[in-house]
Design an enzyme around this catalytic site. Sequence first.
Site, PDB file in Angstrom:
ATOM      1  N   CYS A  46      24.142 -35.268  24.490  1.00 60.70           N
ATOM      2  CA  CYS A  46      24.039 -34.766  25.908  1.00 60.70           C
ATOM      3  C   CYS A  46      25.247 -35.157  26.795  1.00 60.70           C
ATOM      4  CB  CYS A  46      22.831 -35.711  26.565  1.00 60.70           C
ATOM      5  SG  CYS A  46      21.330 -35.271  25.868  1.00 60.70           S
ATOM      6  N   THR A  47      25.879 -36.039  26.447  1.00 68.00           N
ATOM      7  CA  THR A  47      27.280 -36.286  27.034  1.00 68.00           C
ATOM      8  C   THR A  47      28.426 -35.246  26.916  1.00 68.00           C
ATOM      9  OG1 THR A  47      27.067 -38.659  26.759  1.00 68.00           O
ATOM     10  CG2 THR A  47      29.127 -37.937  27.560  1.00 68.00           C
TER      11      THR A  47
END
Length: 225
Positions: A46-47
Amino acid sequence: MPGLTIGDSVPNLQVQTNQGNFKLHDFIGDSWTIIFSHPGDFTPVCTTELGKMAAYVPEFDKREVKLLGLSCDDVKSHNEWIKDIEAYTPIIADPNREIIKQLNMVDPDEKDSSGKQLPSRALHIVGPDHQVKLSFLYPASTGRNMDEVVRALDSLQKAMKHKVATPANWKQGDPVVISPSVSSDQAKEMFPQGFQTVDLPSRKSTCVSPMSETSLVSIYLSMYK
């Protein structure tokens, strides 16, 4: 999984984000909008995705497209995590897992440590009419390809403006296909630069290739005249 899909109108939900509260239709307005979900804050994939979203902001700005993220974490978590992107993209908080259900963004297999459902890596491209024009759905383990998101967005915007469709592996500058709803006379009016007729091996149809106002070669299937 049943739920929101292509052609459906996005529900006008009241949402809480790290940039304030609003209704979805008010945020979308009359713009193109990308609504995307991610399984959780502070997670590795997600980062990288949020970082790529931030990197592609200039591309979306050129296309006048808004971005709206969503995860099941709360606003406090969003604010602690996304220092570099929060200036560009509001992120919806959904700790009760209600919004992901209504936007069809639930991963059928992934759950958090407490057994609650997690969002998939879903992405809806929403048109100015608030309808879903295209959806991508990835499992939590697979990050998105942002170049493909931009390519698909270009295709959708061109289709709406010029009544065309794009073939496999199309990219900006490649030939496109005029919509079957466009008659031969309409095609001549829309593409006054001239036509080139191409016979197909099956002999079931003929392709007529005019130049569009954007200097793209287009293919017209005469079987739909």
